[in-house]
Design a protein around this motif. Structure first.
Motif, PDB file in Angstrom:
ATOM      1  N   SER A  90       0.822  -1.213   0.000  1.00 13.13           N
ATOM      2  CA  SER A  90       0.000   0.000   0.000  1.00 13.13           C
ATOM      3  C   SER A  90       0.854   1.261   0.000  1.00 13.13           C
ATOM      4  O   SER A  90       0.345   2.361  -0.053  1.00 13.13           O
ATOM      5  N   THR A  91       2.159   1.097   0.112  1.00 14.74           N
ATOM      6  CA  THR A  91       3.011   2.278   0.193  1.00 14.74           C
ATOM      7  C   THR A  91       3.968   2.422  -0.988  1.00 14.74           C
ATOM      8  O   THR A  91       4.764   3.337  -1.030  1.00 14.74           O
ATOM      9  N   SER A  92       3.909   1.504  -1.935  1.00 15.43           N
ATOM     10  CA  SER A  92       4.800   1.614  -3.084  1.00 15.43           C
ATOM     11  C   SER A  92       4.159   0.953  -4.299  1.00 15.43           C
ATOM     12  O   SER A  92       3.561  -0.117  -4.186  1.00 15.43           O
ATOM     13  N   SER A  93       4.300   1.588  -5.468  1.00 14.79           N
ATOM     14  CA  SER A  93       3.722   1.047  -6.701  1.00 14.79           C
ATOM     15  C   SER A  93       4.420  -0.241  -7.111  1.00 14.79           C
ATOM     16  O   SER A  93       5.635  -0.351  -7.003  1.00 14.79           O
ATOM     17  N   PRO A 166      12.602  14.748   0.227  1.00 15.40           N
ATOM     18  CA  PRO A 166      13.580  13.668   0.429  1.00 15.40           C
ATOM     19  C   PRO A 166      12.889  12.307   0.445  1.00 15.40           C
ATOM     20  O   PRO A 166      11.657  12.226   0.430  1.00 15.40           O
ATOM     21  N   ASP A 167      13.676  11.262   0.498  1.00 16.91           N
ATOM     22  CA  ASP A 167      13.147   9.898   0.485  1.00 16.91           C
ATOM     23  C   ASP A 167      12.543   9.544   1.852  1.00 16.91           C
ATOM     24  O   ASP A 167      13.127   8.809   2.639  1.00 16.91           O
ATOM     25  N   GLU A 168      11.399  10.121   2.124  1.00 17.51           N
ATOM     26  CA  GLU A 168      10.667   9.892   3.379  1.00 17.51           C
ATOM     27  C   GLU A 168       9.217   9.674   2.995  1.00 17.51           C
ATOM     28  O   GLU A 168       8.774  10.192   1.976  1.00 17.51           O
ATOM     29  N   PHE A 169       8.474   8.948   3.814  1.00 16.78           N
ATOM     30  CA  PHE A 169       7.053   8.764   3.504  1.00 16.78           C
ATOM     31  C   PHE A 169       6.283   9.939   4.080  1.00 16.78           C
ATOM     32  O   PHE A 169       6.295  10.192   5.275  1.00 16.78           O
ATOM     33  N   VAL A 170       5.636  10.694   3.184  1.00 20.36           N
ATOM     34  CA  VAL A 170       4.965  11.927   3.604  1.00 20.36           C
ATOM     35  C   VAL A 170       3.449  11.789   3.482  1.00 20.36           C
ATOM     36  O   VAL A 170       2.948  11.049   2.643  1.00 20.36           O
ATOM     37  N   VAL A 171       2.749  12.521   4.327  1.00 19.01           N
ATOM     38  CA  VAL A 171       1.280  12.512   4.318  1.00 19.01           C
ATOM     39  C   VAL A 171       0.762  13.933   4.506  1.00 19.01           C
ATOM     40  O   VAL A 171       1.501  14.835   4.885  1.00 19.01           O
ATOM     41  N   GLY A 172      -0.533  14.099   4.231  1.00 20.63           N
ATOM     42  CA  GLY A 172      -1.162  15.410   4.404  1.00 20.63           C
ATOM     43  C   GLY A 172      -1.412  16.074   3.066  1.00 20.63           C
ATOM     44  O   GLY A 172      -0.861  15.657   2.038  1.00 20.63           O
ATOM     45  N   TYR A 173      -2.264  17.080   3.057  1.00 25.12           N
ATOM     46  CA  TYR A 173      -2.635  17.826   1.852  1.00 25.12           C
ATOM     47  C   TYR A 173      -3.023  16.828   0.745  1.00 25.12           C
ATOM     48  O   TYR A 173      -2.558  16.896  -0.385  1.00 25.12           O
ATOM     49  N   GLY A 174      -3.844  15.862   1.108  1.00 27.28           N
ATOM     50  CA  GLY A 174      -4.329  14.872   0.137  1.00 27.28           C
ATOM     51  C   GLY A 174      -3.626  13.531   0.216  1.00 27.28           C
ATOM     52  O   GLY A 174      -4.209  12.502  -0.126  1.00 27.28           O
ATOM     53  N   LEU A 175      -2.366  13.523   0.651  1.00 24.14           N
ATOM     54  CA  LEU A 175      -1.618  12.256   0.668  1.00 24.14           C
ATOM     55  C   LEU A 175      -1.940  11.453   1.930  1.00 24.14           C
ATOM     56  O   LEU A 175      -2.099  12.027   3.014  1.00 24.14           O
ATOM     57  N   ASP A 176      -1.988  10.144   1.748  1.00 26.25           N
ATOM     58  CA  ASP A 176      -2.439   9.299   2.851  1.00 26.25           C
ATOM     59  C   ASP A 176      -1.444   8.208   3.217  1.00 26.25           C
ATOM     60  O   ASP A 176      -0.522   7.898   2.461  1.00 26.25           O
ATOM     61  N   TYR A 177      -1.691   7.607   4.367  1.00 28.18           N
ATOM     62  CA  TYR A 177      -1.182   6.276   4.671  1.00 28.18           C
ATOM     63  C   TYR A 177      -2.396   5.495   5.159  1.00 28.18           C
ATOM     64  O   TYR A 177      -3.073   5.945   6.097  1.00 28.18           O
ATOM     65  N   GLU A 178      -2.708   4.412   4.476  1.00 26.43           N
ATOM     66  CA  GLU A 178      -3.908   3.618   4.774  1.00 26.43           C
ATOM     67  C   GLU A 178      -5.147   4.503   4.870  1.00 26.43           C
ATOM     68  O   GLU A 178      -5.939   4.389   5.797  1.00 26.43           O
ATOM     69  N   GLN A 179      -5.274   5.412   3.911  1.00 26.82           N
ATOM     70  CA  GLN A 179      -6.429   6.321   3.735  1.00 26.82           C
ATOM     71  C   GLN A 179      -6.528   7.416   4.793  1.00 26.82           C
ATOM     72  O   GLN A 179      -7.466   8.218   4.758  1.00 26.82           O
ATOM     73  N   GLY A 197       6.262  -2.856  10.901  1.00 32.49           N
ATOM     74  CA  GLY A 197       5.663  -4.162  11.172  1.00 32.49           C
ATOM     75  C   GLY A 197       4.326  -4.381  10.498  1.00 32.49           C
ATOM     76  O   GLY A 197       3.790  -5.469  10.499  1.00 32.49           O
ATOM     77  N   ARG A 198       3.755  -3.302   9.895  1.00 27.57           N
ATOM     78  CA  ARG A 198       2.430  -3.436   9.285  1.00 27.57           C
ATOM     79  C   ARG A 198       2.500  -3.530   7.772  1.00 27.57           C
ATOM     80  O   ARG A 198       1.586  -3.939   7.121  1.00 27.57           O
ATOM     81  N   ASP A 199       3.602  -3.071   7.198  1.00 28.46           N
ATOM     82  CA  ASP A 199       3.723  -3.042   5.746  1.00 28.46           C
ATOM     83  C   ASP A 199       5.204  -2.893   5.416  1.00 28.46           C
ATOM     84  O   ASP A 199       6.020  -2.655   6.297  1.00 28.46           O
ATOM     85  N   THR A 200       5.517  -2.996   4.132  1.00 29.99           N
ATOM     86  CA  THR A 200       6.881  -2.732   3.708  1.00 29.99           C
ATOM     87  C   THR A 200       7.195  -1.283   4.081  1.00 29.99           C
ATOM     88  O   THR A 200       6.431  -0.407   3.749  1.00 29.99           O
ATOM     89  N   PRO A 201       8.292  -1.036   4.817  1.00 35.21           N
ATOM     90  CA  PRO A 201       8.591   0.372   5.070  1.00 35.21           C
ATOM     91  C   PRO A 201       8.634   1.131   3.745  1.00 35.21           C
ATOM     92  O   PRO A 201       9.274   0.658   2.794  1.00 35.21           O
ATOM     93  N   PRO A 202       7.918   2.245   3.637  1.00 34.59           N
ATOM     94  CA  PRO A 202       7.790   2.918   2.368  1.00 34.59           C
ATOM     95  C   PRO A 202       9.104   3.341   1.738  1.00 34.59           C
ATOM     96  O   PRO A 202       9.211   3.440   0.537  1.00 34.59           O
ATOM     97  N   ASP A 203      10.122   3.575   2.558  1.00 30.77           N
ATOM     98  CA  ASP A 203      11.382   4.020   1.963  1.00 30.77           C
ATOM     99  C   ASP A 203      12.299   2.843   1.637  1.00 30.77           C
ATOM    100  O   ASP A 203      13.396   3.028   1.177  1.00 30.77           O
ATOM    101  N   LYS A 204      11.862   1.625   1.945  1.00 32.47           N
ATOM    102  CA  LYS A 204      12.679   0.447   1.605  1.00 32.47           C
ATOM    103  C   LYS A 204      11.782  -0.588   0.939  1.00 32.47           C
ATOM    104  O   LYS A 204      11.386  -1.564   1.560  1.00 32.47           O
TER     105      LYS A 204
END
Ligand code: IMP
Ligand code: MG
Length: 205
Positions: A90-93, A166-179, A197-204
């Protein structure tokens, strides 16, 4: 002279939890976003002067960006939406897409501007552009609020880009993590323990 009363922070207020406890840091605040979106809209309006444009918003993340951007555009525009779901994490195409919603408008001989929230691996944009080009538009360009160039797996670039992040998982202003977090008015870095522990770390991936 009238005295201005600066709000005093009471010890009780200081102890209050931050309103966004899952956010590690604010990367781009709402004022910076507003200023940038306005400048992007001014450039787009200049570049498309005398033309009509079909704004193709990529659901769901780009909705907030679209709604702010379009209100600053001075050119005639039509809005359409596509929803491409990528298989895999859910965090990477993954690069394999399911089209949940396709274009409703005909884009043949029209100027298309794809509105994206963020370009990460580039896979979504790469295949979406190919899909739209197959429908013989007059032109296809891309406006993306954010870009993570270090994560690219395939060639993809924005003609109009708000901010490089940068290569970080960002959220807000429309962007989500698990909606979640789409409604935050700023772009922030999610605390890694939220997805650990819940998903592939988005940056790896
Ligand atoms: P790409 O296909 O890897 O370029 O990914 C594009 C899509 O993945 C974006 O439209 C977002 O929906 C999502 N995405 C990529 N990076 C992030 C991020 O840091 N936060 C939230 N969503 C992201
Ligand atoms: Mg998206």
């Amino acid at each position: 002279m009238k005295k201005t009363s600066a709000p005093q922070t009471s010890p009780k207020a200081r102890k209050k939890k931050p309103p966004y406890p899952d956010i590690r840091e604010v990367l781009i605040n709402s004022e910076e976003i507003a200023e940038k979106v306005k400048a992007m809209a001014a450039k787009i309006s200049r570049d498309y002067a005398g033309k009509e444009v079909v704004l193709v918003c990529v659901l769901k993340g780009a909705v907030v960006f679209l709604s702010d951007l379009m209100r600053h555009l001075t050119i005639p525009c039509i809005v359409d939406y596509v929803d491409w779901s990528s298989y895999g994490s859910s965090t990477s195409s993954s690069g394999v897409f399911r089209i949940l919603r396709d274009l409703e408008e005909s884009v043949e001989s029209r100027h298309v501007l794809i509105i994206e929230d963020i370009i990460d691996t580039g896979l979504t944009l790469h295949y979406l552009q190919r899909h739209i080009r197959g429908r013989n538009p007059a032109s296809v360009k891309v406006a993306a609020l954010l870009d993570k160039p270090s994560r690219r797996k395939i060639e993809a670039r924005a003609d109009y880009c708000g901010f490089q992040v940068p290569d970080e998982f960002v959220v807000g202003y429309g962007l989500d993590y698990e909606q979640k977090y789409r409604n935050m008015p700023f772009v922030g870095v999610l605390k890694p323990e939220i997805y650990a522990g819940r998903d592939t770390p988005p940056d790896k991936p």
